[in-house]
Design a protein around this motif. Sequence first.
Motif, PDB file in Angstrom:
ATOM      1  N   LYS A  80      14.113  -9.320   4.563  1.00  0.00           N
ATOM      2  CA  LYS A  80      14.674  -8.042   4.991  1.00  0.00           C
ATOM      3  C   LYS A  80      15.349  -7.284   3.849  1.00  0.00           C
ATOM      4  N   LYS A  81      15.541  -7.937   2.726  1.00  0.00           N
ATOM      5  CA  LYS A  81      16.126  -7.272   1.565  1.00  0.00           C
ATOM      6  C   LYS A  81      15.063  -6.642   0.660  1.00  0.00           C
ATOM      7  N   VAL A  82      13.785  -6.953   0.958  1.00  0.00           N
ATOM      8  CA  VAL A  82      12.706  -6.513   0.064  1.00  0.00           C
ATOM      9  C   VAL A  82      11.588  -5.750   0.773  1.00  0.00           C
ATOM     10  N   PHE A  83      11.245  -6.126   2.005  1.00  0.00           N
ATOM     11  CA  PHE A  83      10.094  -5.542   2.693  1.00  0.00           C
ATOM     12  C   PHE A  83      10.517  -4.552   3.776  1.00  0.00           C
ATOM     13  N   ASN A 135      17.993  -1.817   5.474  1.00  0.00           N
ATOM     14  CA  ASN A 135      18.559  -3.122   5.100  1.00  0.00           C
ATOM     15  C   ASN A 135      18.136  -3.594   3.721  1.00  0.00           C
ATOM     16  N   LEU A 136      17.297  -2.819   3.042  1.00  0.00           N
ATOM     17  CA  LEU A 136      16.794  -3.244   1.742  1.00  0.00           C
ATOM     18  C   LEU A 136      17.910  -3.318   0.704  1.00  0.00           C
ATOM     19  N   SER A 137      17.734  -4.191  -0.259  1.00  0.00           N
ATOM     20  CA  SER A 137      18.693  -4.376  -1.343  1.00  0.00           C
ATOM     21  C   SER A 137      18.056  -3.959  -2.656  1.00  0.00           C
ATOM     22  N   ILE A 138      18.677  -3.032  -3.361  1.00  0.00           N
ATOM     23  CA  ILE A 138      18.128  -2.567  -4.632  1.00  0.00           C
ATOM     24  C   ILE A 138      18.043  -3.714  -5.635  1.00  0.00           C
ATOM     25  N   SER A 139      19.061  -4.559  -5.695  1.00  0.00           N
ATOM     26  CA  SER A 139      19.025  -5.668  -6.650  1.00  0.00           C
ATOM     27  C   SER A 139      17.928  -6.673  -6.278  1.00  0.00           C
ATOM     28  N   ASN A 198       0.872  -1.185   0.000  1.00  0.00           N
ATOM     29  CA  ASN A 198       0.000   0.000   0.000  1.00  0.00           C
ATOM     30  C   ASN A 198       0.899   1.222   0.000  1.00  0.00           C
ATOM     31  N   GLY A 199       1.061   1.891   1.135  1.00  0.00           N
ATOM     32  CA  GLY A 199       2.019   2.990   1.199  1.00  0.00           C
ATOM     33  C   GLY A 199       3.436   2.491   1.371  1.00  0.00           C
ATOM     34  N   THR A 200       3.558   1.206   1.732  1.00  0.00           N
ATOM     35  CA  THR A 200       4.867   0.591   1.909  1.00  0.00           C
ATOM     36  C   THR A 200       4.750  -0.887   1.554  1.00  0.00           C
ATOM     37  N   SER A 201       5.762  -1.658   1.919  1.00  0.00           N
ATOM     38  CA  SER A 201       5.752  -3.099   1.646  1.00  0.00           C
ATOM     39  C   SER A 201       5.777  -3.849   2.977  1.00  0.00           C
ATOM     40  N   THR A 202       4.885  -4.827   3.121  1.00  0.00           N
ATOM     41  CA  THR A 202       4.805  -5.582   4.364  1.00  0.00           C
ATOM     42  C   THR A 202       4.701  -7.070   4.069  1.00  0.00           C
ATOM     43  N   ALA A 203       5.544  -7.847   4.742  1.00  0.00           N
ATOM     44  CA  ALA A 203       5.515  -9.307   4.616  1.00  0.00           C
ATOM     45  C   ALA A 203       4.826  -9.909   5.821  1.00  0.00           C
ATOM     46  N   PHE A 223      18.011   1.126 -12.544  1.00  0.00           N
ATOM     47  CA  PHE A 223      17.371   0.989 -11.239  1.00  0.00           C
ATOM     48  C   PHE A 223      18.375   1.247 -10.113  1.00  0.00           C
ATOM     49  N   GLN A 224      19.599   0.810 -10.313  1.00  0.00           N
ATOM     50  CA  GLN A 224      20.624   0.944  -9.282  1.00  0.00           C
ATOM     51  C   GLN A 224      21.149   2.370  -9.135  1.00  0.00           C
ATOM     52  N   LYS A 225      20.751   3.255 -10.031  1.00  0.00           N
ATOM     53  CA  LYS A 225      21.135   4.656  -9.897  1.00  0.00           C
ATOM     54  C   LYS A 225      20.305   5.375  -8.826  1.00  0.00           C
ATOM     55  N   MET A 226      19.208   4.755  -8.424  1.00  0.00           N
ATOM     56  CA  MET A 226      18.354   5.350  -7.395  1.00  0.00           C
ATOM     57  C   MET A 226      18.937   5.079  -6.018  1.00  0.00           C
ATOM     58  N   ASP A 227      18.576   5.957  -5.053  1.00  0.00           N
ATOM     59  CA  ASP A 227      18.904   5.605  -3.670  1.00  0.00           C
ATOM     60  C   ASP A 227      17.848   4.616  -3.181  1.00  0.00           C
ATOM     61  N   ILE A 228      18.058   4.037  -2.014  1.00  0.00           N
ATOM     62  CA  ILE A 228      17.204   2.950  -1.567  1.00  0.00           C
ATOM     63  C   ILE A 228      15.769   3.405  -1.295  1.00  0.00           C
ATOM     64  N   ILE A 229      15.589   4.629  -0.840  1.00  0.00           N
ATOM     65  CA  ILE A 229      14.233   5.138  -0.583  1.00  0.00           C
ATOM     66  C   ILE A 229      13.455   5.251  -1.888  1.00  0.00           C
ATOM     67  N   GLU A 230      14.093   5.837  -2.900  1.00  0.00           N
ATOM     68  CA  GLU A 230      13.418   5.991  -4.192  1.00  0.00           C
ATOM     69  C   GLU A 230      13.143   4.633  -4.820  1.00  0.00           C
ATOM     70  N   ALA A 231      14.133   3.730  -4.759  1.00  0.00           N
ATOM     71  CA  ALA A 231      13.958   2.406  -5.356  1.00  0.00           C
ATOM     72  C   ALA A 231      12.804   1.657  -4.693  1.00  0.00           C
ATOM     73  N   HIS A 232      12.708   1.761  -3.377  1.00  0.00           N
ATOM     74  CA  HIS A 232      11.617   1.089  -2.668  1.00  0.00           C
ATOM     75  C   HIS A 232      10.274   1.697  -3.038  1.00  0.00           C
ATOM     76  N   ASN A 233      10.205   3.014  -3.153  1.00  0.00           N
ATOM     77  CA  ASN A 233       8.955   3.666  -3.545  1.00  0.00           C
ATOM     78  C   ASN A 233       8.521   3.227  -4.945  1.00  0.00           C
ATOM     79  N   VAL A 234       9.482   3.139  -5.854  1.00  0.00           N
ATOM     80  CA  VAL A 234       9.177   2.681  -7.212  1.00  0.00           C
ATOM     81  C   VAL A 234       8.671   1.239  -7.172  1.00  0.00           C
TER      82      VAL A 234
END
Length: 291
Positions: free
Chosen positions: A138-141, A187-191, A112-117, A229-240
């Motif tokens: 922890k690398k995705v959510f 702790n999120l991983s862009i890849s 929704n506004g974020t990602s939840t597992a 995709f890896q040019k983004m910072d982690i906040i932007e990548a997660h939002n995308v």
Amino acid sequence: MTNSIMLSDNVPYKISQFFRTSNFDSLIFKNDSSLLNEILLDTKIKKDLKGKNFFYAFDYFFNIINQHYKNEYVFKNIIANRLIKGRHKLANVAYMNEFHVLNSICDVAIFNGTSTAYEIKTGLDNLDRISSQLTDYKKVFEKIFIVCDDSKIKILEQTLDKDVGIIRLTHRKQMSTIREASSNIENLSISALFKSLRNSEILDYMKKKYDYIPDISPKKTRNDCLNLFQKMDIIEAHNVFVNILRKRELKNEEKRSIEKLPFSLLALMLNIRPSLRRLKIISSRLENQIL
């Protein structure tokens, strides 16, 4: 709908099989009543369902497995009803069963506004894989919850990292938060985020964002998109990542049709995403009497 009742051996397990896609499809679309006929050999169930329709029967069956065989589907369906239908009203949220995350499969993922597992641990499960599952999640959510019954709470409180939330599922089909999850954003991983998206989804985003023209080689196209995709910072990548997955939410007509179906079938419908034509068939079939 049902009080705690005595059932013939193995009946709760057989009833739980009704909520499997293949068995549901066989009953609704192929008029295959073989599993139903096995269950109706139990005289108490046959008496309770006499004159009732399938709409009533599925909720009746769900209450039985909630009491006598609280399997993974019970957990998924309560999560779907309390969080997706209850809290979000099926709006602006995507719910996914069996969401692939690196080497693990998350039981329920909500965007929704974020990602939840939501990782489910029933009384029938062991905890052997929980460490590796949480490492992947922890690398995705951003937030992670373990949803369990009373038998697992104490050991989970003792062994889980403090940022992982714990939710207890009650016999009254409610969710009680034992421990809130904290943000895992750092702790999120862009890849890993990238790998969790479909090729078509990420390519569509890159075309719109960067006017990217795909290469004739699918492999090179995927690598090009990963580099962007890896040019983004982690906040932007997660939002995308979240915004892309939210596009998988139900269409308005689908929402209206699913809302009219029994409480017990919500997780199944959200998982199989039947077409509007098939939803009409399901709705019609559920009005038929069992006996």
